[in-house]
Design a protein around this motif. Structure first.
Motif, PDB file in Angstrom:
ATOM      1  N   SER A   1       0.864  -1.190   0.000  1.00 17.20           N
ATOM      2  CA  SER A   1       0.000   0.000   0.000  1.00 17.20           C
ATOM      3  C   SER A   1       0.888   1.224   0.000  1.00 17.20           C
ATOM      4  CB  SER A   1      -0.891   0.030   1.242  1.00 17.20           C
ATOM      5  OG  SER A   1      -1.704  -1.116   1.297  1.00 17.20           O
ATOM      6  N   GLY A   2       0.451   2.264  -0.676  1.00 15.58           N
ATOM      7  CA  GLY A   2       1.265   3.482  -0.698  1.00 15.58           C
ATOM      8  C   GLY A   2       0.647   4.532  -1.596  1.00 15.58           C
ATOM      9  N   THR A   3       1.349   5.629  -1.735  1.00 16.49           N
ATOM     10  CA  THR A   3       0.838   6.689  -2.607  1.00 16.49           C
ATOM     11  C   THR A   3       1.041   6.233  -4.063  1.00 16.49           C
ATOM     12  OG1 THR A   3       2.964   7.792  -2.755  1.00 16.49           O
ATOM     13  CG2 THR A   3       1.513   8.477  -0.950  1.00 16.49           C
ATOM     14  N   PRO A   4       0.298   6.838  -5.004  1.00 14.17           N
ATOM     15  CA  PRO A   4       0.492   6.445  -6.409  1.00 14.17           C
ATOM     16  C   PRO A   4       1.954   6.578  -6.845  1.00 14.17           C
ATOM     17  CG  PRO A   4      -1.425   7.860  -6.205  1.00 14.17           C
ATOM     18  CD  PRO A   4      -0.786   7.816  -4.864  1.00 14.17           C
ATOM     19  N   GLU A   5       2.618   7.634  -6.369  1.00 13.46           N
ATOM     20  CA  GLU A   5       4.023   7.843  -6.752  1.00 13.46           C
ATOM     21  C   GLU A   5       4.883   6.672  -6.278  1.00 13.46           C
ATOM     22  OE1 GLU A   5       2.154  10.192  -5.301  1.00 13.46           O
ATOM     23  OE2 GLU A   5       1.922  11.566  -6.993  1.00 13.46           O
ATOM     24  N   GLU A   6       4.701   6.308  -5.010  1.00 14.43           N
ATOM     25  CA  GLU A   6       5.517   5.222  -4.444  1.00 14.43           C
ATOM     26  C   GLU A   6       5.337   3.911  -5.220  1.00 14.43           C
ATOM     27  OE1 GLU A   6       5.260   6.769   0.187  1.00 14.43           O
ATOM     28  OE2 GLU A   6       4.110   5.023  -0.424  1.00 14.43           O
ATOM     29  N   ILE A   7       4.089   3.633  -5.527  1.00 11.26           N
ATOM     30  CA  ILE A   7       3.807   2.339  -6.169  1.00 11.26           C
ATOM     31  C   ILE A   7       4.183   2.363  -7.657  1.00 11.26           C
ATOM     32  CG2 ILE A   7       1.972   0.651  -6.719  1.00 11.26           C
ATOM     33  CD1 ILE A   7       2.235   0.830  -3.716  1.00 11.26           C
ATOM     34  N   LEU A   8       3.725   3.391  -8.331  1.00 15.87           N
ATOM     35  CA  LEU A   8       3.850   3.369  -9.791  1.00 15.87           C
ATOM     36  C   LEU A   8       5.258   3.653 -10.295  1.00 15.87           C
ATOM     37  CD1 LEU A   8       0.443   5.065 -10.668  1.00 15.87           C
ATOM     38  CD2 LEU A   8       0.986   2.650 -10.619  1.00 15.87           C
ATOM     39  N   GLN A   9       6.081   4.217  -9.431  1.00 18.42           N
ATOM     40  CA  GLN A   9       7.450   4.460  -9.885  1.00 18.42           C
ATOM     41  C   GLN A   9       8.374   3.267  -9.614  1.00 18.42           C
ATOM     42  OE1 GLN A   9       8.439   8.343  -8.348  1.00 18.42           O
ATOM     43  NE2 GLN A   9       6.863   9.271  -9.657  1.00 18.42           N
ATOM     44  N   ASP A  10       7.856   2.291  -8.916  1.00 15.95           N
ATOM     45  CA  ASP A  10       8.640   1.083  -8.657  1.00 15.95           C
ATOM     46  C   ASP A  10       8.394   0.079  -9.789  1.00 15.95           C
ATOM     47  OD1 ASP A  10       9.929  -1.108  -7.677  1.00 15.95           O
ATOM     48  OD2 ASP A  10       9.106  -0.960  -5.649  1.00 15.95           O
ATOM     49  N   LYS A  11       9.133   0.284 -10.879  1.00 13.22           N
ATOM     50  CA  LYS A  11       8.880  -0.503 -12.096  1.00 13.22           C
ATOM     51  C   LYS A  11       9.095  -2.003 -11.863  1.00 13.22           C
ATOM     52  CE  LYS A  11       8.052   3.159 -14.468  1.00 13.22           C
ATOM     53  NZ  LYS A  11       6.650   3.551 -14.625  1.00 13.22           N
ATOM     54  N   GLU A  12      10.097  -2.308 -11.070  1.00 12.53           N
ATOM     55  CA  GLU A  12      10.409  -3.717 -10.835  1.00 12.53           C
ATOM     56  C   GLU A  12       9.260  -4.410 -10.092  1.00 12.53           C
ATOM     57  OE1 GLU A  12      14.196  -4.287  -8.994  1.00 12.53           O
ATOM     58  OE2 GLU A  12      13.831  -6.447  -8.866  1.00 12.53           O
ATOM     59  N   PHE A  13       8.714  -3.689  -9.111  1.00 17.17           N
ATOM     60  CA  PHE A  13       7.591  -4.230  -8.341  1.00 17.17           C
ATOM     61  C   PHE A  13       6.375  -4.477  -9.265  1.00 17.17           C
ATOM     62  CE2 PHE A  13       3.586  -3.209  -6.136  1.00 17.17           C
ATOM     63  CZ  PHE A  13       3.553  -4.237  -5.215  1.00 17.17           C
ATOM     64  N   LEU A  14       6.102  -3.508 -10.113  1.00 21.60           N
ATOM     65  CA  LEU A  14       4.959  -3.647 -11.029  1.00 21.60           C
ATOM     66  C   LEU A  14       5.173  -4.821 -11.984  1.00 21.60           C
ATOM     67  CD1 LEU A  14       4.253   0.093 -11.984  1.00 21.60           C
ATOM     68  CD2 LEU A  14       3.025  -1.313 -10.340  1.00 21.60           C
ATOM     69  N   LEU A  15       6.383  -4.935 -12.476  1.00 17.01           N
ATOM     70  CA  LEU A  15       6.721  -6.005 -13.409  1.00 17.01           C
ATOM     71  C   LEU A  15       6.569  -7.380 -12.745  1.00 17.01           C
ATOM     72  CD1 LEU A  15       7.792  -5.976 -16.332  1.00 17.01           C
ATOM     73  CD2 LEU A  15      10.071  -6.278 -15.389  1.00 17.01           C
ATOM     74  N   ASN A  16       7.067  -7.476 -11.529  1.00 18.33           N
ATOM     75  CA  ASN A  16       6.995  -8.762 -10.822  1.00 18.33           C
ATOM     76  C   ASN A  16       5.565  -9.159 -10.473  1.00 18.33           C
ATOM     77  OD1 ASN A  16       9.718  -9.040 -10.901  1.00 18.33           O
ATOM     78  ND2 ASN A  16      10.064  -8.083  -8.893  1.00 18.33           N
TER      79      ASN A  16
END
Lengths: 255, 260
Positions: free
Chosen positions: A226-241
């Motif tokens: 959970s986090g702000t949109p910036e925190e989540i969406l800028q973590d490309k590796e997390f999104l990819l995984n």
């Protein structure tokens, strides 16, 4: 700040054997913009239906507007009607939401059930039809509408009673860019009126505008971050995984 | 090979024909929105008037009166800008379905004894067509065709939503009207689903299928459609609950004349 939803260790499974949610704990306050993202089958729609009191968890507890909510608490008509007036749900598939012979009848379905006085109902009907540019479609049958128009009509059928909490399941899925933009503007404006907006979507581009808090559901049906949109969406590796982004193995033009 | 192709085309034609018939007969909104005589009459006047005509047809045995009423129905169709050939097709298609097979035995003496009109040899015996039989069948068929014509006139010149509103004049319970409206709404959706499924199969098969394979596909699709309708039924009910439905249907209070 008023807490609207408080979920503790909520789990749900379909037919008691296909897990859909696993130990979800979260709270949602009045006036927040919440976004649920997650890969297909991660339980977003199920979670939204639980928030709308349409299904109830197998385990865990939910407090809605400060009161314990379960199947029994929804049984008295007074509680059920009062809750439904305050919480509106826009389904992913507009065919499900538009079940009346005309758009007009679909729009007034909710307010009629809530016992809205006739004059107020007609005023709200005009307001929402104008807001979503549905004036000329009111006497059409839903099957005569385009997909975008159906989506708008489905949203209008909820906005007509101005719920305090607006829950939307994939509101922009299948919409063209212009209609998506119109819808986004509408949701932003609605939130500015002090309403709570809860959305589930795959459309990450919209996250910055319709969320101040993002919950990510993982393949194990839990909230994994959970986090702000910036925190989540800028973590490309997390999104990819987590199947929320893709890398181009080759340019699209070569496909 | 040619035979199989013909058989497949027959199935294709039948399927598309049925879908087109459903769409044209139930969803004839284009005719209802034309500028014609019956389209201008309010459903609350039109529906009782047509029902009155049907009662009149039910209780008369006068062939000239039935003939006059039929001519009147055809005249109304013309004045309502309904294409005559299409109107006659729609009305006469029901004849063999609903009446000819029932009426046929009534021509003969064993059902309608009376003055013989024609005697036909039949396996060493004889079949006697009687005057009373012919008269009875003529009255029966005239009644059916005239009633069907009036019903089709009503359905063609009235939007389905108006028809549903019209039902409320007769104090038909709202739950029934609501259910009928939902049936109408979702029949179209399922018709489209069948049409799209058929196209999807066609686009992927690209050759003439063995009829057994075709049967399997059709059977599977019937099962799948049933499952989808069941799922949709549950989803729609959930959507109704979500907007405060408690089992008691409600409708807008007053429908003023001319109000949409």
């Amino acid at each position: 700040m008023n807490t609207i939803f408080e979920l503790k260790e909520v789990s749900y499974s379909y037919l008691k054997k296909f897990p859909a949610l696993n130990s979800i704990s979260l709270s949602i306050n009045a006036g927040q913009k919440i976004l649920f993202i997650g890969a297909n089958g991660s339980g977003k729609s199920t979670l939204l239906q639980i928030l709308d009191g349409l299904i109830f968890p197998d385990h865990g507890s939910i407090k809605i507007f400060g009161e314990e909510a379960d199947k029994e608490s929804f049984a008295p008509e007074a509680f059920s009607i009062s809750f439904r007036k305050r919480v509106g749900f826009v389904f992913q598939n507009p065919e499900v939401q538009l079940f009346c012979p005309t758009v007009r009848e679909d729009l007034v379905f909710g307010p009629l059930n809530f016992g809205m006085p006739d004059g107020e109902l007609r005023k709200n009907l005009d307001r929402v039809a104008e807001l979503l540019k549905l004036e000329k479609l009111l006497d059409r049958s839903p099957h005569q509408l385009s997909f975008g128009e159906k989506k708008k009509a489905a949203l209008a059928s909820v906005l007509i009673f101005s719920p305090e909490v607006l829950i939307l399941d994939e509101p922009t899925a299948g919409l063209d860019p212009k209609t998506t933009r119109e819808l986004m503007d509408l949701l932003i404006a609605y939130h500015k009126q002090g309403k709570t907006v809860i959305t589930a979507t795959h459309d990450l581009h919209t996250a910055y505008e319709i969320a101040d808090l993002v919950h990510v559901l993982g393949e194990d049906k839990r909230i994994i971050r959970s986090g702000t949109p910036e925190e989540i969406l800028q973590d490309k590796e997390f999104l990819l995984n987590n199947n929320l982004s893709h890398i181009h193995t080759r340019p699209h033009s070569h496909l | 090979m040619a035979g199989r192709q013909t058989k497949n085309r027959f199935i294709e034609k039948s399927l598309l024909g049925i879908i087109s018939f459903i769409k044209n007969s139930i969803y004839a909104e284009d005719i209802a929105s034309k500028n014609g005589l019956l389209q201008h009459i309010d459903v609350r006047v039109k529906m009782p008037a047509i029902i009155a005509f049907i009662f009149c047809i039910m209780f008369t045995r006068s062939i000239p009166l039935l003939g006059c009423l039929y001519v009147f129905a055809v005249l109304l169709a013309v004045l309502s800008n309904i294409e005559l050939v299409s109107f006659l097709k729609r009305t006469w298609v029901f004849m063999p379905l609903f009446s000819l097979f029932i009426a046929f035995p009534a021509l003969f003496s064993f059902f309608s004894p009376g003055a013989p009109l024609y005697i036909a040899p039949f396996f060493g015996s004889s079949l006697i067509i009687t005057k009373q039989g012919v008269l009875g069948v003529t009255v029966f068929i005239s009644r059916i065709i005239t009633s069907v014509s009036f019903v089709i006139l009503l359905s063609l010149t009235t939007r389905h939503t108006e028809l549903l509103r019209g039902l409320r004049i007769f104090r038909i319970p709202l739950i029934f009207v609501l259910t009928l409206g939902m049936c109408y709404r979702y029949i179209y959706l399922f018709t489209e689903m069948i049409e799209n499924t058929y196209r999807a199969i066609k686009s992927r098969v690209g050759r003439v299928l063995h009829y057994k394979k075709g049967q399997q596909i059709v059977a599977w699709n019937i099962a799948h459609l049933w499952y989808r309708s069941y799922q949709l039924n549950q989803d729609v009910y959930t959507a109704m609950l979500s907007r405060g439905y408690t089992g008691e249907p409600r409708a807008l209070k007053k429908i003023k004349p001319g109000e949409k």
